[in-house]
Design a protein around this motif. Structure first.
Motif, PDB file in Angstrom:
ATOM      1  N   VAL C 288       0.655  -1.453   0.641  1.00 18.50           N
ATOM      2  CA  VAL C 288       0.332  -0.118  -0.178  1.00 18.50           C
ATOM      3  C   VAL C 288       0.699   1.428   0.062  1.00 18.50           C
ATOM      4  N   LYS C 291       1.893   1.941  -3.264  1.00 16.63           N
ATOM      5  CA  LYS C 291       0.770   2.581  -3.900  1.00 16.63           C
ATOM      6  C   LYS C 291       0.095   3.768  -3.637  1.00 16.63           C
ATOM      7  N   THR C 292       0.550   4.579  -2.302  1.00 15.33           N
ATOM      8  CA  THR C 292      -0.277   5.289  -2.350  1.00 15.33           C
ATOM      9  C   THR C 292       0.954   6.746  -1.223  1.00 15.33           C
ATOM     10  N   VAL C 335      -4.121  -7.765   0.217  1.00 14.73           N
ATOM     11  CA  VAL C 335      -4.255  -6.430  -0.370  1.00 14.73           C
ATOM     12  C   VAL C 335      -5.149  -7.243  -1.518  1.00 14.73           C
ATOM     13  N   TYR C 339      -8.754  -4.580  -2.392  1.00 16.60           N
ATOM     14  CA  TYR C 339      -8.990  -3.847  -3.773  1.00 16.60           C
ATOM     15  C   TYR C 339      -9.980  -4.407  -4.697  1.00 16.60           C
ATOM     16  N   GLU C 342     -14.102  -4.772  -3.855  1.00 21.75           N
ATOM     17  CA  GLU C 342     -14.131  -3.130  -4.263  1.00 21.75           C
ATOM     18  C   GLU C 342     -14.890  -2.919  -5.626  1.00 21.75           C
ATOM     19  N   ARG C 343     -13.277  -3.932  -6.007  1.00 26.56           N
ATOM     20  CA  ARG C 343     -13.968  -3.444  -7.652  1.00 26.56           C
ATOM     21  C   ARG C 343     -15.345  -3.799  -8.310  1.00 26.56           C
TER      22      ARG C 343
ATOM     23  N   GLN F  45      -7.165   8.257   3.763  1.00 29.91           N
ATOM     24  CA  GLN F  45      -6.925   7.295   3.437  1.00 29.91           C
ATOM     25  C   GLN F  45      -7.283   6.154   4.215  1.00 29.91           C
ATOM     26  N   GLY F  48      -5.949   1.500   2.527  1.00 29.56           N
ATOM     27  CA  GLY F  48      -5.877   1.719   1.174  1.00 29.56           C
ATOM     28  C   GLY F  48      -6.213   2.005   0.187  1.00 29.56           C
ATOM     29  N   ARG F  49      -7.580   2.648   1.059  1.00 24.75           N
ATOM     30  CA  ARG F  49      -8.477   3.712   0.119  1.00 24.75           C
ATOM     31  C   ARG F  49      -8.449   4.947   0.266  1.00 24.75           C
TER      32      ARG F  49
END
Ligand SMILES: Nc1ncnc2c1ncn2[C@@H]1O[C@H](COP(=O)(O)OP(=O)(O)O)[C@@H](O)[C@H]1O
Ligand SMILES: Nc1ncnc2c1ncn2[C@@H]1O[C@H](COP(=O)(O)OP(=O)(O)O)[C@@H](O)[C@H]1O
Ligand SMILES: Nc1ncnc2c1ncn2[C@@H]1O[C@H](COP(=O)(O)OP(=O)(O)O)[C@@H](O)[C@H]1O
Lengths: 457, 112, 457, 457, 112, 112
Positions: C288, C291-292, C335, C339, C342-343, F45, F48-49
Motif C-alpha cells: 500500500v 501505491k499511496t 491487499v 481492492y 471493492e472493484r 486513507q 488502502g482506499r
C-alpha cells in the motif's frame, strides 16, 4: 502384567506425592526438595500459576466494565480505584491478610502465624498458595468499586481497600477455605464453595451494597418522585471488552481452583464455566427484550458476569446441562436484582450487587441442588458432593444456605460499619460540585479524555 | 425577533433547560464551547506535572424568540445560571431578520 | 544400561497411554480413571485448556478490530453481535453442533449420537474435546459479523449465529476433522487442515461473502458512478488492540491444535505462526505504501490477520522460512482481495472476506506446496505430510485444492441460501433511516459513546 | 524402601534428561527424539510457550500505555510504530539477530552461525529458544517508541526497529545471555540479569533516551523560559488498560525466564513480580500526592511499570519483603527520573527512560544487594547468587555495576549514533506543521478517531 | 451581507451540502449542536432502564452570503433539508456588518 | 457592541489566543467547527482506499467587544492567523443589541 505393575507403582508415586505436595518439605525456597518429593509437581505449578495470571488479568476486566458503564468525567477515578485496590490489596494481603486466611486455625475463626511471608514461609509451595489466594482477595476488593462509583472519595476507597484485604475478606475466607467453622458444618460435606461464589463474589457484592447504601444514590439517578432514571455509561466498547476479559480470566478463576492439574476434572469445569456465562447472557438479553423490545447489550454483559459468578461455586460439582440451567437462572437473578435495587432506591452504577452479591448467593445454593456426586472436596476421590436433585438429600443445601447467609451478613455488616465510621470521621462522599463536575479533575487533576469534546451529564 | 445567546457553566445546563421548559421557550440550540473570560484557568495535572488550562469548557445556548418573549427568557436564564462566582457567563442579544420553518416553508415571526 | 531400560519402559508407558488417551475410559466424569490410564495426561489437559482459553480470548479481538474499523454509530451493535455469536454459538454447539461434528460418522457426511453432551459423554476427555471444538466453532461464527457490519438486522444475526453453530460449521468440520469424506480423500494424506484455515476461516469468510452480497453495500460505500469510497473506522487504537489480541489468541489456536503437549512440535508451530503474521503485515504495509505513499496501518493490521489465517493450516508441517513466504503471499492476497472485492461492488467493511476467506484458501493450498515431511496427521510418527516442493508430488496439493474448493462452495452456498431465505421472510437489512442514524439506538437503545460529541457520517 | 528407590531412579532420570534437554538431540524437527530423551520435556515446553505468549501480549500493553499517554492526533502513528517494531523485530531477529545472540561465541563478543534458522537449527528445542528470545528482543524494541513519540518520522522508526533487532539488542544480549564477556566477569557469579532488567529494559530505555535527546523536545513541552509544561495524554482508560496488560504479560516475562517448569522457584518469582509492581505504584502515588495533593494515576501507572522493570533482574534471587523494598525504591526512581529529565530539558512523552532505563539499572544493582542464596544461574543447584546484604560480599554487586554501566553506555551510544546518522542523511523529525497537525494524517493518511470531535493541542 | 443560520437533521448534512455545492455557495461553517424544539425527545435505554433524551443532536450550518444570493441559498437548504416530519429544523437570517479575509486582509462584500 | 466572529486554522488557535491575551480582549467563545471554503479538501486513507474529506476542521472564535476595541481585535486576529495560504479563514462582524452579566445581572456595554 509387568507393564501394569510398573504403571501402578508410578500411579502410587504420583498419588502419594500429590498428597504430600501441599505442605511437604516446607521452607524449600529453591524448590529442589519439593520437586524431588513430587516429580509431578511442575505441571501443577504451571497450572496454578497460569490460572493465577488469568485471575490477575480480571483486574482490567473489572476496570473496563466499570468505566464503560460510568461517565467519562469519572473515568480516571475509576482507573485509579481499580488500580489501587489491587495495589493496596496485594500489599495488605502480604502484610497480614494471608496469615489470617491460611494461618494456623484459632477457634475456627481466623488463622494465626508470622506475617509478611516470614518465619518459615519462604517456600515454593507456600508462595504458590500465597499467589493464588492473593489474586482472589484482590478480585473481591475490586468488585466494590463499581457499586460505589462516581461519588466515593478516593481516600475513603484507599482505606476500604486496606480493610477488605487485611481482614474482611481473609476472615470469611478462613471460615470456608482456611479450615474455619463453615467448612466444618455438620451438613453435607460442610459448606462448599469451589472457586468463591461466596468467598469472593458475595463478599465483594455485599460490601458494595453496604457502600452504595451508605453513600446514597448519585445526583440525578432518581427523579424527585423517586422514579429511577438511566445514567448512561460512556463506552459500550470498553464495557464489552471488559466483560470479555473477565470471561477469559474466569477460565483461570474456576478451573484453576482445583489447585492441581492432576484433577482432569478441570475440563468439565471449563465447559461449565463457559456454558453458564452464555446462558446468563442469553437469558438477560431475552428478558429485557420482552420488556422493552430492544436488544440491551449492557444487560447482556451483566448476564455474562452473572452466569460466571453463579457457576463459580458449583462448577466442579455439576454437569453441562446443569451449568446451563444455573446460568439461565443467573440471567434472571441479575435482571430482577437490577430492577429491584432501583425500586428500593439503591444506586449501583454498574450492577455489581446484582451480579456478584445476589448471584454469588444463587451460586452457593445451586451446589446444594445440582451437585451430582462426581467430585469431592478438591479431590477426585470419595466422598463426593451430592445435592438435592441427585439424591443427596437436603444436607448439602442446608450447609450452602448457612454459608450464603453468613457471607451476606458478614460482608454487609462489616462493610456498612466501615463506610459509616469513615463517613462519621471525614465524610466519604465528594462534594456535590465535585460530583457534578466529575471526580477526575478534583481528585486526580487528570481528565480521562482531554483531547475529546465530552458532555457533562 | 431576537436571538438570545447565553454562555453558562456546564453544570448548569440541566437546571437552566428545566427552568426554560417550565416558563416556556420556542426552541434552543446548545453548543459545547470553550471560553475564557475573567475566570481563572483550571489547574490540571499529568504524570506529576501541573499545568493551567486557559480555556474552560462552557455551554452556549441560543434561542430565537419573539421580541415580546425576550425579556422573560433572559430573566429565566440569568436567574438559574447564577452562582455568584466568577465564570457564571454572559448573555448577548442580537436582532434576527427572518426565520423559515424547513418543514413547511413558512416564514417570519410565526414560525418561532 | 539399567537406566536406559527403565527409560524405555517409561517411554513405552507414555506412548501407550497417549495412544489410548483420546477416548479410553470414556465416561469418567471424575477424571481419576483417565489419569490412572495416562499419568502424563495432566500436561496435555493443561496445554489444551490454556490454548482453548486463548482461542476464546480471540472473541474480544474480533470485536475490537471490527468496531475499530466501523463507525461509532454502530459500535454498540457490533459489541452485541460479537457477544451474542459466542453466546448462541456456545449454546447451539452444545445442543447439537458438537454431535454433528464429532459423533459417530454416517456416510462420511455427518456425525450422530446423543445431544446436549448427554448419553455417556460425561467424561473429562469428552468435555475437553468439546471445549476445544466449541471455541473453534465460535471463532468461525464471529468472523461473519465484520462482513455484514453496519447494516444487518440484529435478529437476523441471531438466527445466522444459530445456523452456523448448529450445522454449517459442524458439517464441514466433520468432513475434515470428524472422519468425514475430505479426511479420507485418496490423495496425499487426505485433505489436511491443521488448525482450520479452511474449517474455521474459509467457512467464516465465505459465509461472510454471501452475507455481504445478499445485503448489498452500505449506503455511501460506492459513488453513483460505482467508484468505491472509503468509510473510515472510528478507532484505530481499538482496531490495533484487537489485532494484537488476535495475534496473542492465535498462539492458542495453532499450537494448541496438536491437542497434545507431548508433540514438542508445538514450538515450531508457535514460531511459524509468529513469522507468518509479521510477514503478512510487512507485505501489506509495503504494497500500500508503494501505491499511496502512506504507511497504511489499517491494511497492515489486515496483513497481520492474513498471515495468521494463512499459516493456520500449514503451521505444523512447514519450517520457518516457508512460514515467512506463506505470510508474505498472504499480505499480497489480502491487499488484492480488498481492492478486488471493492472493484466487484462488494462491501466488506472490515476486510473479513479477504482476510479469512481468501487467505484460508491460500493457507490450505500452501500445505500442498510447503509441507516438508516432519510432522504427521496430528502425530509425531510416520506417515508425514509432504508437499510439492519437498518431493511429495502433487497428491497432497490435489487434496488441498479439493478441500479448499469444497469449503468455499459449501460455505458460500449455505450462507447465501440462509441470508436469502431470511431476507424473503422478514428482511435482513435495517431501514435506510436506521442505517443512516446507525444501528445502536434503533436496535439496542444504547449509543456507544453518549458522553462524546460524535459525527454521523 | 522399594518405593523410595524407584523414586530416586525416576528423579535421576528427570534430572539427567533436564540436563541434556537444552541442546541434546539437536535437529529434531519432529520432536519425537527430544521427547524420548526427556519425557518430562512437555511441561517445560508448555511453560516456556505460554509464558512466551504472555510476553508477546505485552506489545499491546506498550501500545495502549503509549497511545494513552500521548495525544489523539498521534494515536494512529503510535499504533503503527508499536505494530511495526514487532513485525520488523520478528523478521530481523529471524534473519540474523538470533544468531548473533545465541550462536557460537566469538571472543566473548557475539555469536556466529547460520542465519534464518537454517543449517541444523530445524529443531524443536532451537525453535523454542528462538521464540523465547524473539519476544524479548521485540519488547526491547517497542520501549523506544514511547520516548520518541509524537515527532519521529515513521521511516526512521522502521530503520531503528531493524537496527535494534539486527544487532544492538543481540550483541548486548550475547554478552549476558549468550555466553559473552559479561556473563564471565570474575566477580560474584558473573553479571546476572535474570529476566532482563538490563538486557531488555536498560537497553530499550537508553536507546530511547538517545532518541529523545537527538530529536529534541516536542513543540510546546517547554515554555520559552525552559519551564516544563504538561502535555496530557488522550486516554487514561487506554493507558491503564495497557499498564494492566503489561503487568499480566510480565508474569510470562519473569517466571518464564527459568525456561524450565521444573524450577518450582517460579512461584517465588511470580510473587516477587507482583509485590514489586504494587510497591512501585504505591510509592509513586504517595510521593506525587505529597507534592501536589492530587492522586496522580498517570504516575501510579508509571510506578507499576517501574516496579516491574526493577524486579525483572532480581526476581529469581530474592524473597518477598525484598521485592517490596525493590519496588518501593523503583517508585521513587521513576518519579525522580521523570522530574529530573524534565529539568534537563529532555522530553520523554511517556516516561520510558525513567521506567525502563533508570529502573533497569536499579534492578541490576539490586541483585548485588538482595540476592539471598536460594537460586543459582538458572539452576536450582549450587552455586547460588548472594548479594551484599546476605553475606555475599561486594563481588556480585561489582559484577552488577559493570553490567549496568555497560548496558547504559552501549545502548545510549549506539542509539545516539543511529539517530544522528539517520538525521544527517534524511532528517528524523517530522516538519513543524506535521507535528502540530499530528502525525496521523501526514504519515498514515488515517486519523485515529474520525467520528469524534477532537481538539488539537 | 447576510448570515444564514440553518438547523437541520444530522442525516441531512451530506445531502444539503451537495445541493449547495451544485447551486453554489461562498463558504460554510458547520457545528454539531444539540437542539430542542417541537420534536419529541429520543428514547434511549441502558441496562434495562429507558430514559428520554431531551436534547437531540442537530447540525447547525452558517453561511455568510451576499444579499442577492441569500434567497437562493435559503431555498436550496429548505428544499433539501425537508422531510415533512417534526424536527426538520429552522433557518434564521441575520445581517452582517463587515467581513475580512484573513489571507489577504481585504474587507467588505467582495471577500465573500 | 460588536460581535467579532473569526474562522481560523486549528493550528493557529494557541498563537492567536496568546496574541489577544497580550493586546487585551474582554472574553472569548471558541467552537470547534468544520468548514468549507476555497480550500481544497484533505486526502485521507483507510485500508488502502483514499478519499477526500470535504469538510475541514476549523476553529470559530467569537468575541463581543465594545465598538472602539473592535478594530484592534480584528487586526490582532487577522495578523496572527495569517499564513498566506488558502484556508486562512475569515472574520465577520455583527452588531450586538444588548449584553447581560449573569453573575451580577448588570446590562449594557459595561458588562463587556
Ligand atoms: N466579551 C465576551 N465575548 C465573548 N465571550 C465572552 C465575553 N465575556 C465572557 N464571555 C464568555 O463567558 C464566559 C464566562 O465569563 P467570565 O468572564 O469568566 O465570567 P463572568 O461573567 O462571571 O465575568 C467566558 O468563558 C466566555 O466564554
Ligand atoms: N426558536 C428557536 N430558537 C433556536 N433554535 C430553534 C428554535 N426553534 C427550533 N430550533 C432548532 O431547530 C430544531 C428543530 O426544531 P423543531 O421544532 O424540532 O422542528 P420543526 O422545525 O419541524 O418544528 C430544534 O432542535 C432546535 O435546535
Ligand atoms: N462565506 C462564508 N460563510 C461562512 N463561512 C465561511 C465563508 N467563507 C469562508 N468561510 C469559512 O472560512 C474557512 C476558510 O475559508 P477558505 O475559503 O478556505 O479560505 P480563504 O479565507 O483563504 O479563502 C472555511 O472553511 C469556512 O469555514
Amino acid at each position: 502384567m509387568k507393564l501394569k505393575g510398573k504403571r501402578l507403582i508410578l500411579m502410587a508415586l504420583v498419588i502419594l506425592s500429590l498428597g504430600l505436595s501441599a505442605l511437604a518439605f516446607a521452607q524449600d525456597p529453591t524448590g529442589a526438595k519439593t520437586l524431588e518429593a513430587n516429580p509431578q509437581a511442575p505441571v501443577d505449578y504451571v497450572w496454578v500459576l497460569v490460572c493465577g495470571f488469568l485471575v490477575m488479568f480480571m483486574q482490567p476486566g473489572f476496570a473496563m466494565v466499570e468505566t464503560g458503564f460510568c461517565r467519562a468525567k469519572n473515568a480516571t477515578n475509576l482507573m485509579a480505584k481499580n488500580l489501587m485496590d489491587f495495589v493496596i490489596g496485594s500489599l495488605g494481603f502480604f502484610i497480614i491478610g494471608y496469615t489470617i486466611l491460611k494461618g494456623a486455625d484459632k477457634f475456627g475463626l481466623f488463622g494465626t502465624g508470622p506475617f509478611f511471608l516470614l518465619g518459615g514461609q519462604y517456600d515454593v509451595g507456600k508462595y504458590l498458595d500465597f499467589f493464588w489466594q492473593l489474586v482472589f482477595c484482590a478480585t473481591a476488593a475490586t468488585i466494590v468499586s463499581g457499586a460505589v462509583a462516581e461519588r466515593l472519595k478516593f481516600s475513603a476507597y484507599l482505606i476500604y481497600s486496606a480493610a477488605i484485604s487485611l481482614f474482611i475478606y481473609p476472615i470469611y475466607g478462613h471460615w470456608v477455605w482456611g479450615g474455619g467453622w463453615l467448612s466444618q458444618l455438620p451438613f453435607g460435606m460442610g459448606h462448599l464453595d469451589f472457586a468463591g461464589s461466596g468467598v469472593v463474589h458475595t463478599i465483594g457484592g455485599m460490601v458494595g451494597l453496604a457502600g452504595a447504601i451508605a453513600l446514597g444514590p448519585r445526583f440525578g439517578k432518581f427523579a424527585k418522585d423517586g422514579k429511577p432514571k438511566a445514567i448512561l455509561g460512556h463506552s459500550m466498547t470498553l464495557a464489552a471488552l471488559g466483560a470479555f476479559i473477565l470471561w477469559f480470566g474466569w477460565f483461570g478463576f474456576n478451573p484453576g481452583s482445583t489447585f492441581n492439574a492432576h484433577h482432569l476434572r478441570i475440563s468439565v469445569i471449563a465447559v461449565n464455566t463457559n456454558l453458564a456465562a452464555a446462558a446468563g447472557a442469553f437469558m438477560a438479553l431475552i428478558i429485557v427484550f420482552l420488556k422493552t423490545k430492544k436488544w440491551d447489550v449492557g444487560m447482556a454483559l451483566n448476564g455474562v458476569l452473572a452466569g460466571l459468578v453463579a457457576i463459580t461455586a458449583p462448577c466442579a460439582w455439576v454437569e453441562a446441562w446443569a451449568a446451563v440451567v444455573i446460568g439461565l437462572v443467573a440471567g434472571l437473578v441479575v435482571v430482577l436484582g437490577v430492577y429491584g435495587l432501583e425500586r428500593l432506591g439503591v444506586d449501583d452504577p454498574v450492577g455489581a450487587v446484582s451480579v456478584h452479591g445476589f448471584n454469588g448467593i444463587w451460586g452457593l445454593i445451586s451446589v446444594g441442588l445440582f451437585a451430582d456426586g462426581t467430585y469431592g472436596n478438591y479431590a477426585t476421590t470419595e466422598p463426593f458432593a451430592r445435592g438435592l436433585f441427585y439424591g443427596g438429600g437436603a444436607g448439602q443445601l442446608i450447609a450452602q444456605l448457612i454459608g450464603a447467609a453468613t457471607a451476606a451478613i458478614w460482608a454487609f455488616v462489616m462493610g456498612y460499619i466501615l463506610f459509616k465510621v469513615m463517613d462519621a470521621i471525614f465524610g466519604i462522599r465528594v462534594s456535590p460540585e465535585e460530583e457534578l463536575k466529575g471526580l477526575d479533575i478534583p481528585e486526580h487533576g487528570t481528565p480521562a479524555y482531554p483531547d475529546f469534546y465530552t458532555m457533562n451529564k | 425577533m431576537k436571538k438570545i445567546e447565553a454562555v453558562i457553566r456546564v453544570e448548569k445546563l440541566e437546571e437552566v433547560r428545566e427552568a426554560l421548559e417550565k416558563s416556556g421557550y420556542p426552541g434552543i440550540m446548545i453548543t459545547r464551547i470553550e471560553g475564557h473570560g475573567k475566570q481563572k484557568g483550571l489547574i490540571q495535572q499529568f504524570r506529576g506535572r501541573e499545568f493551567k488550562l486557559e480555556l474552560l469548557p462552557k455551554i452556549k445556548m441560543e434561542i430565537v424568540a419573539k421580541d415580546e418573549d425576550t425579556e422573560k427568557i433572559i430573566d429565566t436564564i440569568a436567574r438559574t445560571a447564577k452562582t455568584g462566582e466568577v465564570g457564571d457567563g454572559k448573555i448577548f442579544v442580537y436582532s434576527v431578520e427572518d426565520a423559515i420553518r424547513v418543514r413547511t416553508g413558512e416564514k417570519g415571526e410565526k414560525v418561532i
